[in-house]
Design a protein around this motif. Structure first.
Motif, PDB file in Angstrom:
ATOM      1  N   ALA A  66       0.834  -1.208   0.000  1.00 24.16           N
ATOM      2  CA  ALA A  66       0.000   0.000   0.000  1.00 24.16           C
ATOM      3  C   ALA A  66       0.868   1.258   0.000  1.00 24.16           C
ATOM      4  O   ALA A  66       0.586   2.214  -0.733  1.00 24.16           O
ATOM      5  CB  ALA A  66      -0.943  -0.008   1.199  1.00 24.16           C
ATOM      6  N   ILE A  67       1.919   1.266   0.810  1.00 25.78           N
ATOM      7  CA  ILE A  67       2.829   2.419   0.845  1.00 25.78           C
ATOM      8  C   ILE A  67       3.490   2.599  -0.522  1.00 25.78           C
ATOM      9  O   ILE A  67       3.592   3.718  -1.030  1.00 25.78           O
ATOM     10  CB  ILE A  67       3.876   2.256   1.974  1.00 25.78           C
ATOM     11  CG1 ILE A  67       3.175   2.335   3.339  1.00 25.78           C
ATOM     12  CG2 ILE A  67       4.977   3.306   1.850  1.00 25.78           C
ATOM     13  CD1 ILE A  67       4.045   1.919   4.510  1.00 25.78           C
ATOM     14  N   HIS A  68       3.897   1.503  -1.127  1.00 21.31           N
ATOM     15  CA  HIS A  68       4.485   1.565  -2.475  1.00 21.31           C
ATOM     16  C   HIS A  68       3.472   2.130  -3.475  1.00 21.31           C
ATOM     17  O   HIS A  68       3.827   2.962  -4.319  1.00 21.31           O
ATOM     18  CB  HIS A  68       4.957   0.176  -2.902  1.00 21.31           C
ATOM     19  CG  HIS A  68       5.458   0.120  -4.302  1.00 21.31           C
ATOM     20  ND1 HIS A  68       6.692   0.622  -4.660  1.00 21.31           N
ATOM     21  CD2 HIS A  68       4.883  -0.346  -5.439  1.00 21.31           C
ATOM     22  CE1 HIS A  68       6.854   0.453  -5.960  1.00 21.31           C
ATOM     23  NE2 HIS A  68       5.777  -0.129  -6.457  1.00 21.31           N
ATOM     24  N   ARG A  69       2.223   1.700  -3.379  1.00 25.06           N
ATOM     25  CA  ARG A  69       1.177   2.180  -4.291  1.00 25.06           C
ATOM     26  C   ARG A  69       0.925   3.682  -4.102  1.00 25.06           C
ATOM     27  O   ARG A  69       0.650   4.385  -5.065  1.00 25.06           O
ATOM     28  CB  ARG A  69      -0.099   1.359  -4.117  1.00 25.06           C
ATOM     29  CG  ARG A  69       0.059  -0.071  -4.647  1.00 25.06           C
ATOM     30  CD  ARG A  69      -1.138  -0.966  -4.330  1.00 25.06           C
ATOM     31  NE  ARG A  69      -2.370  -0.505  -4.936  1.00 25.06           N
ATOM     32  CZ  ARG A  69      -2.777  -0.817  -6.172  1.00 25.06           C
ATOM     33  NH1 ARG A  69      -2.033  -1.595  -6.928  1.00 25.06           N
ATOM     34  NH2 ARG A  69      -3.925  -0.353  -6.627  1.00 25.06           N
ATOM     35  N   ILE A  70       1.025   4.166  -2.872  1.00 26.30           N
ATOM     36  CA  ILE A  70       0.885   5.605  -2.635  1.00 26.30           C
ATOM     37  C   ILE A  70       2.024   6.341  -3.345  1.00 26.30           C
ATOM     38  O   ILE A  70       1.802   7.319  -4.059  1.00 26.30           O
ATOM     39  CB  ILE A  70       0.882   5.936  -1.120  1.00 26.30           C
ATOM     40  CG1 ILE A  70      -0.434   5.470  -0.486  1.00 26.30           C
ATOM     41  CG2 ILE A  70       1.079   7.441  -0.902  1.00 26.30           C
ATOM     42  CD1 ILE A  70      -0.463   5.566   1.032  1.00 26.30           C
ATOM     43  N   LYS A  71       3.250   5.848  -3.160  1.00 24.81           N
ATOM     44  CA  LYS A  71       4.424   6.508  -3.732  1.00 24.81           C
ATOM     45  C   LYS A  71       4.421   6.499  -5.256  1.00 24.81           C
ATOM     46  O   LYS A  71       4.961   7.408  -5.881  1.00 24.81           O
ATOM     47  CB  LYS A  71       5.700   5.853  -3.200  1.00 24.81           C
ATOM     48  CG  LYS A  71       5.924   6.130  -1.727  1.00 24.81           C
ATOM     49  CD  LYS A  71       7.166   5.432  -1.213  1.00 24.81           C
ATOM     50  CE  LYS A  71       7.376   5.746   0.263  1.00 24.81           C
ATOM     51  NZ  LYS A  71       8.550   5.053   0.805  1.00 24.81           N
ATOM     52  N   THR A  72       3.814   5.469  -5.853  1.00 21.69           N
ATOM     53  CA  THR A  72       3.804   5.359  -7.313  1.00 21.69           C
ATOM     54  C   THR A  72       2.530   5.905  -7.949  1.00 21.69           C
ATOM     55  O   THR A  72       2.385   5.853  -9.178  1.00 21.69           O
ATOM     56  CB  THR A  72       3.998   3.893  -7.759  1.00 21.69           C
ATOM     57  OG1 THR A  72       2.908   3.105  -7.246  1.00 21.69           O
ATOM     58  CG2 THR A  72       5.331   3.349  -7.292  1.00 21.69           C
ATOM     59  N   GLY A  73       1.608   6.396  -7.129  1.00 21.47           N
ATOM     60  CA  GLY A  73       0.374   6.963  -7.664  1.00 21.47           C
ATOM     61  C   GLY A  73      -0.690   5.942  -8.006  1.00 21.47           C
ATOM     62  O   GLY A  73      -1.701   6.291  -8.626  1.00 21.47           O
ATOM     63  N   GLU A  74      -0.506   4.705  -7.612  1.00 23.13           N
ATOM     64  CA  GLU A  74      -1.478   3.654  -7.898  1.00 23.13           C
ATOM     65  C   GLU A  74      -2.472   3.434  -6.761  1.00 23.13           C
ATOM     66  O   GLU A  74      -3.445   2.696  -6.922  1.00 23.13           O
ATOM     67  CB  GLU A  74      -0.751   2.330  -8.188  1.00 23.13           C
ATOM     68  CG  GLU A  74       0.067   2.366  -9.452  1.00 23.13           C
ATOM     69  CD  GLU A  74      -0.784   2.571 -10.689  1.00 23.13           C
ATOM     70  OE1 GLU A  74      -1.802   1.876 -10.841  1.00 23.13           O
ATOM     71  OE2 GLU A  74      -0.432   3.452 -11.502  1.00 23.13           O
ATOM     72  N   TYR A  75      -2.236   4.078  -5.625  1.00 25.58           N
ATOM     73  CA  TYR A  75      -3.100   3.872  -4.463  1.00 25.58           C
ATOM     74  C   TYR A  75      -4.517   4.345  -4.763  1.00 25.58           C
ATOM     75  O   TYR A  75      -4.720   5.402  -5.355  1.00 25.58           O
ATOM     76  CB  TYR A  75      -2.562   4.619  -3.239  1.00 25.58           C
ATOM     77  CG  TYR A  75      -3.322   4.314  -1.977  1.00 25.58           C
ATOM     78  CD1 TYR A  75      -3.085   3.144  -1.277  1.00 25.58           C
ATOM     79  CD2 TYR A  75      -4.286   5.183  -1.494  1.00 25.58           C
ATOM     80  CE1 TYR A  75      -3.773   2.846  -0.120  1.00 25.58           C
ATOM     81  CE2 TYR A  75      -4.977   4.902  -0.334  1.00 25.58           C
ATOM     82  CZ  TYR A  75      -4.727   3.731   0.349  1.00 25.58           C
ATOM     83  OH  TYR A  75      -5.427   3.440   1.490  1.00 25.58           O
ATOM     84  N   GLY A  76      -5.473   3.532  -4.361  1.00 21.07           N
ATOM     85  CA  GLY A  76      -6.876   3.891  -4.549  1.00 21.07           C
ATOM     86  C   GLY A  76      -7.460   3.355  -5.839  1.00 21.07           C
ATOM     87  O   GLY A  76      -8.650   3.494  -6.083  1.00 21.07           O
ATOM     88  N   LYS A  77      -6.620   2.738  -6.668  1.00 20.41           N
ATOM     89  CA  LYS A  77      -7.096   2.110  -7.901  1.00 20.41           C
ATOM     90  C   LYS A  77      -7.101   0.593  -7.699  1.00 20.41           C
ATOM     91  O   LYS A  77      -6.144   0.033  -7.162  1.00 20.41           O
ATOM     92  CB  LYS A  77      -6.177   2.432  -9.077  1.00 20.41           C
ATOM     93  CG  LYS A  77      -6.130   3.884  -9.449  1.00 20.41           C
ATOM     94  CD  LYS A  77      -5.145   4.088 -10.590  1.00 20.41           C
ATOM     95  CE  LYS A  77      -4.869   5.560 -10.796  1.00 20.41           C
ATOM     96  NZ  LYS A  77      -3.774   5.760 -11.748  1.00 20.41           N
ATOM     97  N   CYS A  78      -8.154  -0.052  -8.150  1.00 20.80           N
ATOM     98  CA  CYS A  78      -8.259  -1.504  -8.040  1.00 20.80           C
ATOM     99  C   CYS A  78      -7.173  -2.160  -8.889  1.00 20.80           C
ATOM    100  O   CYS A  78      -7.012  -1.824 -10.074  1.00 20.80           O
ATOM    101  CB  CYS A  78      -9.638  -1.966  -8.484  1.00 20.80           C
ATOM    102  SG  CYS A  78      -9.842  -3.765  -8.434  1.00 20.80           S
ATOM    103  N   ALA A  79      -6.436  -3.071  -8.288  1.00 14.55           N
ATOM    104  CA  ALA A  79      -5.367  -3.773  -8.996  1.00 14.55           C
ATOM    105  C   ALA A  79      -5.905  -4.753 -10.033  1.00 14.55           C
ATOM    106  O   ALA A  79      -5.163  -5.187 -10.906  1.00 14.55           O
ATOM    107  CB  ALA A  79      -4.478  -4.514  -7.999  1.00 14.55           C
TER     108      ALA A  79
END
Length: 103
Positions: A66-79
């Motif tokens: 989740a932290i990685h997804r925040i940093k890469t701008g992917e957080y909040g999007k369904c994988a």
């Protein structure tokens, strides 16, 4: 959504889980008592600790992701489908990577 706040919450939870994992590892590495009956009880406790340790490791990976997804701008999007994850779902499960439909 305040991503900086979410990241801080996730980092705090990560630190807490790392502490818990360290405590579990320490308990599991304890050689135990000389009394065989005490060791039998400790072995049962160790089985529970191993189970908790596995759950903790899974949570650690989810939070790190989740932290990685925040940093890469992917957080909040369904994988899975790429659609936005409901903010209420993220508030309850900030480490989730899927929307409710894909969960």
């Amino acid at each position: 959504m305040d991503l900086a706040r979410t990241q801080r919450l996730l980092e705090d939870k990560l630190a807490e889980l790392l502490d818990r994992a360290g405590e579990i590892e320490e308990k599991l590495s304890d050689p135990g008592e000389k009394d065989w009956s005490e060791n039998a009880i400790e072995m049962e406790d160790d089985e529970v600790r191993v189970g908790i340790g596995l759950i903790t490791k899974k949570e650690l990976l989810e939070i790190e992701n989740a932290i990685h997804r925040i940093k890469t701008g992917e957080y909040g999007k369904c994988a899975v489908c790429g659609q936005p994850i409901n903010k209420t779902r993220l508030a309850v499960l900030p480490q989730t990577t899927t929307c409710i439909q894909c969960a």
